[in-house]
Write an enzyme that holds these catalytic residues in place. Structure first.
Site, PDB file in Angstrom:
ATOM      1  N   ARG A 112       1.378  -1.128  -0.046  1.00  0.00           N
ATOM      2  CA  ARG A 112       0.215  -0.056  -0.325  1.00  0.00           C
ATOM      3  C   ARG A 112       0.727   1.312   0.287  1.00  0.00           C
ATOM      4  O   ARG A 112       0.469   2.031   0.285  1.00  0.00           O
ATOM      5  CB  ARG A 112      -0.980   0.365   1.657  1.00  0.00           C
ATOM      6  CG  ARG A 112      -2.086  -1.382   1.291  1.00  0.00           C
ATOM      7  CD  ARG A 112      -3.236  -1.062   1.779  1.00  0.00           C
ATOM      8  NE  ARG A 112      -4.127  -2.544   1.946  1.00  0.00           N
ATOM      9  CZ  ARG A 112      -4.179  -2.763   2.464  1.00  0.00           C
ATOM     10  NH1 ARG A 112      -3.516  -2.568   2.979  1.00  0.00           N
ATOM     11  NH2 ARG A 112      -4.642  -4.110   2.748  1.00  0.00           N
ATOM     12  N   LYS A 164       3.203  11.091 -10.730  1.00  0.00           N
ATOM     13  CA  LYS A 164       2.159  10.578 -11.994  1.00  0.00           C
ATOM     14  C   LYS A 164       3.105   8.860 -12.226  1.00  0.00           C
ATOM     15  O   LYS A 164       4.546   8.665 -12.900  1.00  0.00           O
ATOM     16  CB  LYS A 164       1.916  10.552 -13.222  1.00  0.00           C
ATOM     17  CG  LYS A 164       1.254  12.625 -13.104  1.00  0.00           C
ATOM     18  CD  LYS A 164       0.709  12.793 -14.507  1.00  0.00           C
ATOM     19  CE  LYS A 164      -0.175  13.803 -14.531  1.00  0.00           C
ATOM     20  NZ  LYS A 164      -0.415  13.992 -15.868  1.00  0.00           N
ATOM     21  N   GLU A 179      -4.218  16.897 -11.700  1.00  0.00           N
ATOM     22  CA  GLU A 179      -5.232  17.911 -12.358  1.00  0.00           C
ATOM     23  C   GLU A 179      -6.143  17.717 -12.516  1.00  0.00           C
ATOM     24  O   GLU A 179      -6.914  16.975 -13.050  1.00  0.00           O
ATOM     25  CB  GLU A 179      -3.821  16.176 -13.443  1.00  0.00           C
ATOM     26  CG  GLU A 179      -4.143  17.293 -15.328  1.00  0.00           C
ATOM     27  CD  GLU A 179      -3.286  16.007 -16.082  1.00  0.00           C
ATOM     28  OE1 GLU A 179      -2.372  15.688 -15.443  1.00  0.00           O
ATOM     29  OE2 GLU A 179      -4.249  16.109 -16.700  1.00  0.00           O
ATOM     30  N   ASN A 199      -0.082  19.050 -20.593  1.00  0.00           N
ATOM     31  CA  ASN A 199      -0.446  18.557 -21.532  1.00  0.00           C
ATOM     32  C   ASN A 199      -0.188  18.344 -22.913  1.00  0.00           C
ATOM     33  O   ASN A 199      -0.514  18.090 -23.788  1.00  0.00           O
ATOM     34  CB  ASN A 199      -1.289  17.522 -21.022  1.00  0.00           C
ATOM     35  CG  ASN A 199      -1.634  16.459 -20.520  1.00  0.00           C
ATOM     36  OD1 ASN A 199      -0.530  15.928 -19.498  1.00  0.00           O
ATOM     37  ND2 ASN A 199      -2.590  16.541 -19.410  1.00  0.00           N
TER      38      ASN A 199
HETATM   39  N1  GLY Z   1       3.726  15.195 -17.927  1.00  0.00           N
HETATM   40  C1  GLY Z   1       2.886  15.724 -17.482  1.00  0.00           C
HETATM   41  C2  GLY Z   1       2.642  15.598 -16.204  1.00  0.00           C
HETATM   42  O1  GLY Z   1       3.143  15.198 -15.348  1.00  0.00           O
HETATM   43  O2  GLY Z   1       1.544  16.040 -15.594  1.00  0.00           O
END
Ligand code: GLY
Length: 372
Positions: free
Chosen positions: A125, A147, A240, A248
């Site tokens: 986890r 990400k 995001e 992006n």
């Molecule tokens: N590569 C785009 C981001 O990390 O949001």
């Protein structure tokens, strides 16, 4: 003697972390990691090619700091961002008895960083991860911001999690082993930062790009500046919900083109981004949002560097415009069926355009593919 590394902070409160950029930082990794997490058990996740270049230096640095590291190696290439490899890496971490308070070190390019980050996010986890990006693309983009993910047969990065690293070590000297093609691909992401939000940086890039490829201070400046721009955006919009989508720029087109070329060596991610950025500028010019001369200026620079800017530049092709539209509809930048694109008003002023007209986009792609 090399200059002191530059340090960029990603300001996420208690989860904030440093990005250290400079020559020779892999050789100092052990001391930094021992200081960050004294007594931690460590596993290095890498690919066999990167490990053959940088594994010994990292191991020796860790060992000097009293850290014994396990290794989990995968095959190089985008195909490793798969369920099968995610399972293999996670099971590797479990067999190495890497616990929650231990560390995963992701040593490699974007594929390794995304895969190792995803395995670290899921195993037990969540285990902390140190990113040591060894490609230009990973140093300026994928290692920063949390990400992580793998690809689905239906599209790129469709499975994953946000999992911020606890340290990023970007060794600018590590790029000396990179091919010219991979350097160019990484450079496309650097150009992206200037184009999306800093016209002065873009002007500097047009004048200094050869210095970035050669190495030294200009390379370190370009990496640090790109990381600083990304860090500021991530600190304001980690998951995001809004502004982060600006990163992006060119990517909705790029992800579709990569899917249609089978995530193969026919088209590297950064090359797809270069085409995507050029398409975003030409589409913006055609829609009357930006001046045509600006789109031409961007295309001229990308081509001077040796990057592709047209769909027709992709060896072997990618099908028809309807295929590109269908692939774009799978991208995560689709919300309730409406296409979201990052468009531009000029150099350094990108914006999020939700609800882009699908029929108009299809006509644009038709014209692009016919060379009109
Ligand atoms: N590569 C785009 C981001 O990390 O949001």
């Amino acid at each position: 003697m090399s200059a002191a590394p530059s340090v960029v902070r990603v300001d996420l409160g208690k989860r904030g972390y440093d990005i250290v950029v400079g020559g020779g930082v892999i050789a100092e990794a052990g001391a930094r990691i021992a200081h960050l997490r004294p007594g931690a058990n460590v596993a290095i996740v890498s690919d066999t090619t990167v490990f053959s270049h940088h594994g010994a230096a990292l191991r020796s640095s860790l060992s000097k700091a009293g850290i014994t590291a396990h290794e989990v190696l995968v095959a190089p290439g985008e195909a490793s961002k798969s369920w099968r490899m995610l399972e293999q890496v996670s099971e590797g971490l479990i067999s190495a008895r890497i616990e929650r308070r231990d560390l995963v070190i992701a040593l490699g390019g974007g594929v390794v960083g995304d895969l190792a980050g995803c395995a670290a996010a899921l195993t037990r986890r969540g285990i902390d991860v140190v990113q040591i990006p060894t490609s230009l693309l990973a140093q300026v983009d994928s290692s920063v911001g949390g990400k992580t993910g793998i690809n689905s047969p239906a599209g790129k990065n469709l499975i994953g999690a946000f999992h911020q690293p606890c340290l990023v070590l970007a060794d600018s000297d590590a790029l000396d082993t990179l091919s010219a093609r991979h350097m160019r691909a990484g450079y496309a992401e650097i150009v992206k930062y200037g184009l999306l939000g800093d016209g002065v940086f873009y002007d500097w890039l047009e004048a200094h790009w050869q210095g970035i490829f050669a190495g030294g201070d200009e390379r370190i400046h370009a990496i640090s500046k790109s990381c600083a721009m990304k860090a500021a955006i991530v600190a304001r919009d980690e998951t995001e919900q809004g502004e982060r989508a600006l990163l992006n720029l060119g990517h909705t087109f790029a992800h579709a083109l990569e899917a249609l070329s089978g995530y193969s060596d026919r088209l590297l991610h950064g090359e797809a981004v270069a085409i995507g950025v050029a398409l975003a500028f030409r589409y913006s010019a055609r829609s009357g949002l930006a001046a045509a001369v600006v789109a031409q200026r961007v295309e001229r620079h990308l081509r001077a560097v040796g990057l592709p800017t047209r769909i027709s530049d992709i060896a072997g092709g990618v099908g028809a415009s309807a295929d590109i539209m269908a692939a774009m509809a799978q991208d995560k930048k689709v919300s309730r069926g409406k296409l979201t694109f990052i468009l531009v008003k000029g150099i350094g002023s990108a914006f999020i355009a939700r609800d882009v007209d699908g029929a108009g986009m299809m006509r644009f792609l038709d014209d692009e593919m016919c060379g009109r």
